[in-house]
Enzyme design. Structure first.
Site, PDB file in Angstrom:
ATOM      1  N   ARG A  36     -78.051 -19.271  89.969  1.00  0.00           N
ATOM      2  CA  ARG A  36     -79.205 -18.611  89.350  1.00  0.00           C
ATOM      3  C   ARG A  36     -80.523 -19.177  89.877  1.00  0.00           C
ATOM      4  O   ARG A  36     -81.507 -18.451  90.000  1.00  0.00           O
ATOM      5  CB  ARG A  36     -79.136 -18.738  87.836  1.00  0.00           C
ATOM      6  CG  ARG A  36     -78.174 -17.753  87.226  1.00  0.00           C
ATOM      7  CD  ARG A  36     -78.172 -17.823  85.725  1.00  0.00           C
ATOM      8  NE  ARG A  36     -77.518 -16.639  85.182  1.00  0.00           N
ATOM      9  CZ  ARG A  36     -77.068 -16.551  83.948  1.00  0.00           C
ATOM     10  NH1 ARG A  36     -77.175 -17.574  83.125  1.00  0.00           N
ATOM     11  NH2 ARG A  36     -76.506 -15.441  83.528  1.00  0.00           N
ATOM     12  N   LYS A 198     -63.141  -9.458  76.267  1.00  0.00           N
ATOM     13  CA  LYS A 198     -64.014  -8.947  75.199  1.00  0.00           C
ATOM     14  C   LYS A 198     -63.993  -7.419  75.134  1.00  0.00           C
ATOM     15  O   LYS A 198     -64.910  -6.750  75.594  1.00  0.00           O
ATOM     16  CB  LYS A 198     -65.438  -9.437  75.428  1.00  0.00           C
ATOM     17  CG  LYS A 198     -65.573 -10.956  75.440  1.00  0.00           C
ATOM     18  CD  LYS A 198     -67.002 -11.338  75.785  1.00  0.00           C
ATOM     19  CE  LYS A 198     -67.091 -12.652  76.499  1.00  0.00           C
ATOM     20  NZ  LYS A 198     -68.239 -12.764  77.381  1.00  0.00           N
ATOM     21  N   GLY A 354     -69.900 -13.620  83.986  1.00  0.00           N
ATOM     22  CA  GLY A 354     -69.744 -15.011  84.397  1.00  0.00           C
ATOM     23  C   GLY A 354     -68.355 -15.332  84.920  1.00  0.00           C
ATOM     24  O   GLY A 354     -68.191 -15.944  85.975  1.00  0.00           O
ATOM     25  N   GLY A 377     -74.200 -10.176  80.428  1.00  0.00           N
ATOM     26  CA  GLY A 377     -74.618  -9.308  79.328  1.00  0.00           C
ATOM     27  C   GLY A 377     -75.622  -8.270  79.798  1.00  0.00           C
ATOM     28  O   GLY A 377     -75.536  -7.093  79.425  1.00  0.00           O
TER      29      GLY A 377
HETATM   30  N1  LIG Z   1     -54.275 -10.827  79.475  1.00  0.00           N
HETATM   31  C1  LIG Z   1     -55.179 -11.700  79.028  1.00  0.00           C
HETATM   32  N2  LIG Z   1     -54.973 -12.360  77.874  1.00  0.00           N
HETATM   33  C2  LIG Z   1     -55.877 -13.252  77.420  1.00  0.00           C
HETATM   34  N3  LIG Z   1     -57.039 -13.553  78.052  1.00  0.00           N
HETATM   35  C3  LIG Z   1     -57.282 -12.923  79.217  1.00  0.00           C
HETATM   36  C4  LIG Z   1     -56.376 -11.966  79.760  1.00  0.00           C
HETATM   37  N4  LIG Z   1     -56.894 -11.527  80.925  1.00  0.00           N
HETATM   38  C5  LIG Z   1     -58.062 -12.156  81.106  1.00  0.00           C
HETATM   39  N5  LIG Z   1     -58.314 -13.010  80.092  1.00  0.00           N
HETATM   40  C6  LIG Z   1     -59.446 -13.929  79.949  1.00  0.00           C
HETATM   41  O1  LIG Z   1     -60.646 -13.206  79.870  1.00  0.00           O
HETATM   42  C7  LIG Z   1     -61.697 -14.115  80.155  1.00  0.00           C
HETATM   43  C8  LIG Z   1     -62.869 -13.389  80.728  1.00  0.00           C
HETATM   44  O2  LIG Z   1     -63.265 -12.361  79.872  1.00  0.00           O
HETATM   45  P1  LIG Z   1     -64.777 -11.853  79.783  1.00  0.00           P
HETATM   46  O3  LIG Z   1     -65.606 -12.930  79.167  1.00  0.00           O
HETATM   47  O4  LIG Z   1     -64.697 -10.544  79.082  1.00  0.00           O
HETATM   48  O5  LIG Z   1     -65.195 -11.664  81.333  1.00  0.00           O
HETATM   49  P2  LIG Z   1     -66.616 -11.831  82.034  1.00  0.00           P
HETATM   50  O6  LIG Z   1     -67.156 -13.207  81.718  1.00  0.00           O
HETATM   51  O7  LIG Z   1     -66.385 -11.633  83.504  1.00  0.00           O
HETATM   52  O8  LIG Z   1     -67.469 -10.744  81.409  1.00  0.00           O
HETATM   53  C9  LIG Z   1     -61.136 -15.139  81.103  1.00  0.00           C
HETATM   54  O9  LIG Z   1     -61.351 -16.424  80.571  1.00  0.00           O
HETATM   55  C10 LIG Z   1     -59.646 -14.798  81.162  1.00  0.00           C
HETATM   56  O10 LIG Z   1     -58.810 -15.939  81.064  1.00  0.00           O
HETATM   57  O1  LIG Z   2     -76.197 -16.572  80.536  1.00  0.00           O
HETATM   58  C1  LIG Z   2     -76.721 -15.554  80.084  1.00  0.00           C
HETATM   59  O2  LIG Z   2     -75.983 -14.467  79.683  1.00  0.00           O
HETATM   60  P1  LIG Z   2     -74.564 -14.008  80.393  1.00  0.00           P
HETATM   61  O3  LIG Z   2     -73.571 -15.133  80.237  1.00  0.00           O
HETATM   62  O4  LIG Z   2     -74.179 -12.769  79.606  1.00  0.00           O
HETATM   63  O5  LIG Z   2     -74.885 -13.691  81.846  1.00  0.00           O
HETATM   64  C2  LIG Z   2     -78.218 -15.382  79.997  1.00  0.00           C
HETATM   65  O6  LIG Z   2     -78.891 -16.562  80.423  1.00  0.00           O
HETATM   66  C3  LIG Z   2     -78.626 -15.002  78.572  1.00  0.00           C
HETATM   67  O7  LIG Z   2     -78.287 -16.036  77.692  1.00  0.00           O
HETATM   68  P2  LIG Z   2     -78.067 -15.706  76.143  1.00  0.00           P
HETATM   69  O8  LIG Z   2     -76.824 -14.836  76.034  1.00  0.00           O
HETATM   70  O9  LIG Z   2     -77.932 -17.041  75.439  1.00  0.00           O
HETATM   71  O10 LIG Z   2     -79.290 -14.949  75.670  1.00  0.00           O
END
Ligand SMILES: Nc1ncnc2c1ncn2[C@@H]1O[C@H](COP(=O)(O)OP(=O)(O)O)[C@@H](O)[C@H]1O
Ligand SMILES: O=C(OP(=O)(O)O)[C@H](O)COP(=O)(O)O
Length: 397
Positions: A36, A198, A354, A377
């Site tokens: 970043r 999620k 992320g 996000g």
């Molecule tokens: N089948 C599954 N069961 C449980 N967790 C999973 C599965 N597939 C992926 N994940 C988990 O989902 C997480 C990422 O989800 P998410 O936060 O929605 O993605 P991103 O950060 O890319 O938006 C990872 O830590 C991964 O381990």
């Molecule tokens: O890391 C961030 O969001 P992201 O993990 O959704 O990319 C941004 O810095 C926003 O942070 P916040 O979700 O605490 O407002």
């Protein structure tokens, strides 16, 4: 984006207040991923090289609205100093005497990093007085914090009420350009891949994408809510029960819209959520009680890969499995490889989120795709069709 950008304004002998997203992972005072910060360098260098005094604001983490050394931006300021030729000053507060005295002592062509704006509860409240105090640091405002642009907070949005022009930095411009083109004017076939854990965060995105894409690929933890909607057994796999009805509706809408909606044909199931747990590959309707699905299977990787490789626009958010564990990483890496192939054949490939960014990095393919977004996000909200407050607050061209 019909907003003024850094290229439209003169920064020479101006105090430039710039919001960046230096919300980087820090472990024991050490930055573990500086992407970043690096991505903000074009805007930062532009201001200092053209004779402006640059005042940077950012948040880091989610402190409780008061000073907390764990969330100090000092390590980010120190790291920035190693990446630029300009002198970098650090102010221990973002408003008041501590900020003002450091800014007053800095010269044009130098940088001041202000302490975490979230050490004041007023930041998240988008407070008027706090916004005014931040605005007073500059002659003009730049937003280059794409990752924070979905937050209607004082340093992102509020400040623009008191400081104009408010323009887009180069990173924000680049991020919006990629997303806008992919959504509004995509080269086809346009494929969206949604995975991760999620479901509730991403279901709105699926709805919006249904009217835009040719194919939607679902993988990762998202899958099993859709399996349940289809009446297939899911064992102990991740599921969001209150989203099963919505998943049913989305499947129907996809059919109506003529969108190819691809769910995994097979999954890798395990006895426990553990890399060393007993595991095997089963078909889509073959997940038994006592097993949980932790990755897509090889047939899915192959069929998803074929669709991705021949796509001209690909948006990917969310890994295909628990890629953090070696035994459940293959599906995610196969999709990452397919994106790299699509890029090689002239496709535009964009990764948001992320964990997806971490996965492509782990696969060693970050520089083989068109764009790895700095905002999870923020890119999701954009794809959902929502307005980003940090963008709409900027001055129109
Ligand atoms: N089948 C599954 N069961 C449980 N967790 C999973 C599965 N597939 C992926 N994940 C988990 O989902 C997480 C990422 O989800 P998410 O936060 O929605 O993605 P991103 O950060 O890319 O938006 C990872 O830590 C991964 O381990
Ligand atoms: O890391 C961030 O969001 P992201 O993990 O959704 O990319 C941004 O810095 C926003 O942070 P916040 O979700 O605490 O407002």
């Amino acid at each position: 984006m019909a907003k003024l950008t850094l290229n439209d304004i003169e920064v020479k002998v101006k105090k430039v207040l710039m919001r960046v997203d230096f919300n980087v992972p820090i472990e024991n005072g050490r930055i573990t991923d500086d992407n970043r910060i690096v991505q903000a360098l074009p805007s930062i260098n532009h201001v200092v090289e053209n004779g402006g005094l640059l005042v940077l604001t950012s948040h880091l983490g989610r402190p409780a609205g008061e000073y907390d050394p764990e969330f100090s931006l000092k390590p980010a300021a120190d790291h920035l100093a190693t990446l630029v030729d300009a002198k970098v000053h650090f102010a221990e507060d973002c408003i008041g005497e501590k900020a003002e005295s450091v800014i007053a002592a800095a010269e044009f062509g130098e940088i001041v990093v202000l302490e975490n704006v979230r050490f004041h509860a007023e930041e998240k409240q988008n407070d008027e007085e706090f916004s005014k105090k931040l605005a007073a640091h500059g002659d003009l405002f730049v937003n280059d914090a794409f990752g924070s642009s979905h937050r209607a907070h004082a340093s992102v949005a509020g400040v623009t009420r008191y400081l104009q022009p408010a323009v887009s930095g180069f990173l924000l411009e680049k991020e919006i350009k990629y997303l806008e083109e992919s959504i509004n004017d995509p080269d086809r076939p346009f494929v969206a891949i949604l995975g991760g854990a999620k479901v509730s965060d991403k279901i709105g995105v699926i709805e919006n994408l249904l009217t835009k894409v040719d194919s939607i690929i679902i993988g990762g933890g998202m899958t099993y809510t859709f399996y349940k909607a289809k009446g297939w057994p899911i064992g102990n796999s991740l599921v969001e029960e209150d989203k099963v009805e919505l998943a049913k509706e989305l499947l129907q809408k996809a059919e109506k819209a003529g969108v190819k909606f691809m769910l995994p044909l097979d999954s890798v199931v395990a006895k426990e959520f553990n890399n060393d747990a007993e595991h095997k590959v089963v078909d889509e309707d073959g997940i038994e009680e006592g097993w949980m699905a932790l990755d897509i299977g090889p047939q899915s990787a192959l069929s998803f890969g074929n669709v991705i490789k021949s796509a001209k626009t690909v948006v990917w958010n969310g890994p295909m499995g628990v890629f953090e564990m070696e035994n459940f990483a293959d599906g995610t890496f196969a999709v990452a490889e397919a994106l790299a192939e699509a890029t090689k054949f002239g496709g535009t490939t964009i990764i948001g989120g992320g964990d997806s960014a971490a996965a492509i990095k782990k696969a060693g393919l970050s520089d083989k795709v068109s764009h790895v977004s700095t905002g999870g996000g923020a890119s999701l909200e954009y794809l959902e069709g929502k307005e980003l407050p940090g963008v709409s607050a900027l001055t129109n061209k």
